[in-house]
Design a protein around this motif. Structure first.
Motif, PDB file in Angstrom:
ATOM      1  N   GLY A 183     -77.792   5.004  -1.561  1.00  0.00           N
ATOM      2  CA  GLY A 183     -78.629   6.114  -1.491  1.00  0.00           C
ATOM      3  C   GLY A 183     -78.661   6.915  -0.221  1.00  0.00           C
ATOM      4  N   VAL A 184     -77.497   6.721   0.588  1.00  0.00           N
ATOM      5  CA  VAL A 184     -77.428   7.406   1.647  1.00  0.00           C
ATOM      6  C   VAL A 184     -76.567   8.593   1.556  1.00  0.00           C
ATOM      7  CG1 VAL A 184     -76.724   7.337   4.156  1.00  0.00           C
ATOM      8  CG2 VAL A 184     -77.683   5.321   3.256  1.00  0.00           C
ATOM      9  N   ASP A 185     -76.638   9.683   1.451  1.00  0.00           N
ATOM     10  CA  ASP A 185     -75.879  10.979   1.662  1.00  0.00           C
ATOM     11  C   ASP A 185     -75.380  11.515   2.836  1.00  0.00           C
ATOM     12  OD1 ASP A 185     -74.832  13.682   1.202  1.00  0.00           O
ATOM     13  OD2 ASP A 185     -76.547  14.145  -0.277  1.00  0.00           O
ATOM     14  N   PHE A 186     -74.099  10.868   3.026  1.00  0.00           N
ATOM     15  CA  PHE A 186     -73.218  11.084   4.310  1.00  0.00           C
ATOM     16  C   PHE A 186     -73.289  12.527   4.800  1.00  0.00           C
ATOM     17  CE2 PHE A 186     -69.412  11.494   6.942  1.00  0.00           C
ATOM     18  CZ  PHE A 186     -69.721  10.440   7.634  1.00  0.00           C
ATOM     19  N   ALA A 187     -73.218  13.437   3.648  1.00  0.00           N
ATOM     20  CA  ALA A 187     -73.099  15.004   4.019  1.00  0.00           C
ATOM     21  C   ALA A 187     -74.454  15.616   4.364  1.00  0.00           C
ATOM     22  CB  ALA A 187     -72.677  15.749   2.692  1.00  0.00           C
ATOM     23  N   GLN A 188     -75.560  14.924   3.549  1.00  0.00           N
ATOM     24  CA  GLN A 188     -77.033  15.525   4.003  1.00  0.00           C
ATOM     25  C   GLN A 188     -77.378  14.803   5.288  1.00  0.00           C
ATOM     26  OE1 GLN A 188     -79.053  17.652   2.399  1.00  0.00           O
ATOM     27  NE2 GLN A 188     -79.853  17.587   4.250  1.00  0.00           N
ATOM     28  N   LEU A 189     -76.893  13.845   5.954  1.00  0.00           N
ATOM     29  CA  LEU A 189     -77.103  13.417   7.290  1.00  0.00           C
ATOM     30  C   LEU A 189     -76.421  14.230   8.061  1.00  0.00           C
ATOM     31  CD1 LEU A 189     -76.398   9.541   6.963  1.00  0.00           C
ATOM     32  CD2 LEU A 189     -78.443  10.450   7.572  1.00  0.00           C
ATOM     33  N   ALA A 190     -75.244  14.602   7.779  1.00  0.00           N
ATOM     34  CA  ALA A 190     -74.722  15.684   8.913  1.00  0.00           C
ATOM     35  C   ALA A 190     -75.436  16.970   8.764  1.00  0.00           C
ATOM     36  CB  ALA A 190     -72.956  15.779   8.483  1.00  0.00           C
ATOM     37  N   ARG A 191     -75.715  17.545   7.718  1.00  0.00           N
ATOM     38  CA  ARG A 191     -76.612  18.801   7.725  1.00  0.00           C
ATOM     39  C   ARG A 191     -77.826  18.548   8.597  1.00  0.00           C
ATOM     40  NH1 ARG A 191     -74.400  18.813   2.503  1.00  0.00           N
ATOM     41  NH2 ARG A 191     -76.154  17.765   1.592  1.00  0.00           N
ATOM     42  N   ASP A 192     -78.433  17.402   8.440  1.00  0.00           N
ATOM     43  CA  ASP A 192     -79.516  17.027   9.407  1.00  0.00           C
ATOM     44  C   ASP A 192     -79.395  16.559  10.540  1.00  0.00           C
ATOM     45  OD1 ASP A 192     -81.082  17.187   6.951  1.00  0.00           O
ATOM     46  OD2 ASP A 192     -81.128  15.085   6.672  1.00  0.00           O
ATOM     47  N   LYS A 193     -78.291  16.828  11.055  1.00  0.00           N
ATOM     48  CA  LYS A 193     -77.507  16.533  12.494  1.00  0.00           C
ATOM     49  C   LYS A 193     -77.711  15.427  13.052  1.00  0.00           C
ATOM     50  CE  LYS A 193     -78.423  21.353  14.009  1.00  0.00           C
ATOM     51  NZ  LYS A 193     -77.762  21.804  13.235  1.00  0.00           N
ATOM     52  N   ILE A 194     -77.487  14.163  11.756  1.00  0.00           N
ATOM     53  CA  ILE A 194     -77.429  13.010  12.369  1.00  0.00           C
ATOM     54  C   ILE A 194     -76.010  12.624  11.861  1.00  0.00           C
ATOM     55  CG2 ILE A 194     -78.090  10.345  11.426  1.00  0.00           C
ATOM     56  CD1 ILE A 194     -80.891  11.960  10.666  1.00  0.00           C
ATOM     57  N   ASN A 195     -75.034  12.066  12.797  1.00  0.00           N
ATOM     58  CA  ASN A 195     -73.761  11.804  12.623  1.00  0.00           C
ATOM     59  C   ASN A 195     -73.488  10.331  12.576  1.00  0.00           C
ATOM     60  OD1 ASN A 195     -72.438  14.661  11.989  1.00  0.00           O
ATOM     61  ND2 ASN A 195     -73.608  14.955  14.026  1.00  0.00           N
ATOM     62  N   LEU A 196     -72.883   9.906  11.533  1.00  0.00           N
ATOM     63  CA  LEU A 196     -72.525   8.398  11.622  1.00  0.00           C
ATOM     64  C   LEU A 196     -71.142   8.688  12.356  1.00  0.00           C
ATOM     65  CD1 LEU A 196     -73.547   7.154   8.046  1.00  0.00           C
ATOM     66  CD2 LEU A 196     -74.833   7.094  10.431  1.00  0.00           C
ATOM     67  N   VAL A 197     -70.702   7.473  13.226  1.00  0.00           N
ATOM     68  CA  VAL A 197     -69.582   7.770  14.063  1.00  0.00           C
ATOM     69  C   VAL A 197     -68.932   6.380  14.193  1.00  0.00           C
ATOM     70  CG1 VAL A 197     -70.040   9.730  15.411  1.00  0.00           C
ATOM     71  CG2 VAL A 197     -70.788   7.488  16.271  1.00  0.00           C
ATOM     72  N   VAL A 198     -67.735   6.123  14.163  1.00  0.00           N
ATOM     73  CA  VAL A 198     -67.000   4.971  14.392  1.00  0.00           C
ATOM     74  C   VAL A 198     -66.632   4.739  15.815  1.00  0.00           C
ATOM     75  CG1 VAL A 198     -64.602   3.824  13.929  1.00  0.00           C
ATOM     76  CG2 VAL A 198     -65.766   5.048  12.081  1.00  0.00           C
ATOM     77  N   MET A 199     -67.024   3.667  16.406  1.00  0.00           N
ATOM     78  CA  MET A 199     -66.694   3.517  17.756  1.00  0.00           C
ATOM     79  C   MET A 199     -65.611   2.416  17.899  1.00  0.00           C
ATOM     80  SD  MET A 199     -70.715   2.428  18.562  1.00  0.00           S
ATOM     81  CE  MET A 199     -70.579   2.290  20.261  1.00  0.00           C
ATOM     82  N   ARG A 200     -65.425   1.607  16.998  1.00  0.00           N
ATOM     83  CA  ARG A 200     -64.214   0.568  17.039  1.00  0.00           C
ATOM     84  C   ARG A 200     -63.437   0.349  15.679  1.00  0.00           C
ATOM     85  NH1 ARG A 200     -62.499  -2.765  20.884  1.00  0.00           N
ATOM     86  NH2 ARG A 200     -61.575  -4.900  20.167  1.00  0.00           N
ATOM     87  N   SER A 201     -62.222   0.010  15.586  1.00  0.00           N
ATOM     88  CA  SER A 201     -61.637  -0.330  14.243  1.00  0.00           C
ATOM     89  C   SER A 201     -60.726  -1.388  14.656  1.00  0.00           C
ATOM     90  CB  SER A 201     -60.922   0.950  13.819  1.00  0.00           C
ATOM     91  OG  SER A 201     -61.737   1.733  13.242  1.00  0.00           O
ATOM     92  N   GLU A 202     -60.830  -2.344  13.908  1.00  0.00           N
ATOM     93  CA  GLU A 202     -59.936  -3.610  14.180  1.00  0.00           C
ATOM     94  C   GLU A 202     -59.354  -3.852  12.748  1.00  0.00           C
ATOM     95  OE1 GLU A 202     -61.918  -7.160  15.774  1.00  0.00           O
ATOM     96  OE2 GLU A 202     -62.936  -5.936  17.303  1.00  0.00           O
ATOM     97  N   MET A 203     -57.767  -4.034  12.865  1.00  0.00           N
ATOM     98  CA  MET A 203     -57.212  -4.124  11.362  1.00  0.00           C
ATOM     99  C   MET A 203     -56.274  -5.105  11.605  1.00  0.00           C
ATOM    100  SD  MET A 203     -57.281  -0.143  10.457  1.00  0.00           S
ATOM    101  CE  MET A 203     -56.379  -0.379   8.907  1.00  0.00           C
ATOM    102  N   ASP A 204     -56.180  -5.903  10.622  1.00  0.00           N
ATOM    103  CA  ASP A 204     -55.198  -7.173  10.817  1.00  0.00           C
ATOM    104  C   ASP A 204     -54.563  -6.619   9.506  1.00  0.00           C
ATOM    105  OD1 ASP A 204     -56.032  -8.710  13.053  1.00  0.00           O
ATOM    106  OD2 ASP A 204     -57.746  -9.373  11.832  1.00  0.00           O
ATOM    107  N   TYR A 205     -53.103  -6.346   9.439  1.00  0.00           N
ATOM    108  CA  TYR A 205     -52.288  -6.088   8.195  1.00  0.00           C
ATOM    109  C   TYR A 205     -51.621  -7.639   7.984  1.00  0.00           C
ATOM    110  CZ  TYR A 205     -52.603  -1.340   9.796  1.00  0.00           C
ATOM    111  OH  TYR A 205     -53.035  -0.133  10.270  1.00  0.00           O
ATOM    112  N   LYS A 206     -51.920  -8.176   6.755  1.00  0.00           N
ATOM    113  CA  LYS A 206     -51.235  -9.313   6.307  1.00  0.00           C
ATOM    114  C   LYS A 206     -50.177  -9.023   5.432  1.00  0.00           C
ATOM    115  CE  LYS A 206     -54.964 -11.442   7.748  1.00  0.00           C
ATOM    116  NZ  LYS A 206     -54.914 -12.468   9.107  1.00  0.00           N
ATOM    117  N   GLN A 207     -50.112  -7.980   4.557  1.00  0.00           N
ATOM    118  CA  GLN A 207     -49.004  -7.623   3.734  1.00  0.00           C
ATOM    119  C   GLN A 207     -48.962  -6.157   3.490  1.00  0.00           C
ATOM    120  OE1 GLN A 207     -48.322 -10.952   0.490  1.00  0.00           O
ATOM    121  NE2 GLN A 207     -46.573 -10.594   1.559  1.00  0.00           N
ATOM    122  N   SER A 208     -47.781  -5.737   2.988  1.00  0.00           N
ATOM    123  CA  SER A 208     -47.989  -4.331   2.732  1.00  0.00           C
ATOM    124  C   SER A 208     -48.215  -3.945   1.061  1.00  0.00           C
ATOM    125  CB  SER A 208     -46.517  -3.640   2.841  1.00  0.00           C
ATOM    126  OG  SER A 208     -46.311  -3.864   4.347  1.00  0.00           O
TER     127      SER A 208
END
Length: 131
Positions: A41-66
């Protein structure tokens, strides 16, 4: 709670080695997070229109196989409370035909208001209440 989104590798997502380019995994993970929000029930686009921005602060990725062209897989999303203002998504990419884990990730984020200050609006906060 675990949420899953199904995918299939498209040829153009692969590099000269015939495997999914490492940067494409970020797209898979992001799309799965957006689908998780939408399903809750969270509308990502509506949040942005409401000037609420979800932001990524950190990403950790462990590649196991391709992954390779034609592979069918899913991205599992598990929300996690990190702190009062931070939330995380533990994500796993699993190839369907053998249930092999291809990638594990932790993506940490927050939301910021129109002044760029971190805060969690109620609709985001509630996603992590049970965590």
């Amino acid at each position: 709670m675990t949420f899953k989104v199904d995918f299939k590798v498209r040829d153009y997502e692969c590099d000269l080695q015939g495997i999914v380019n490492n940067s494409v995994y970020f797209n898979y993970l992001e799309h799965a997070r957006h689908e998780f929000l939408h399903a809750n029930g969270v509308d990502f686009a509506q949040l942005a229109r409401d000037k609420i921005n979800l932001v990524v602060m950190r990403s950790e990725m462990d590649y196991k196989q391709s992954l390779v062209p034609g592979d069918e897989f899913y991205v599992a999303v598990e929300p996690e409370r990190i702190s009062r203002l931070k939330f995380g998504f533990r994500q796993t990419i699993v190839r369907k035909h053998d249930e092999k884990v291809m990638l594990k990730a932790l993506v940490v984020g927050t939301s910021v208001n129109e002044r760029g200050r971190p805060f969690l609006p109620a609709q985001i906060d509630q996603l992590f209440q049970a965590q």
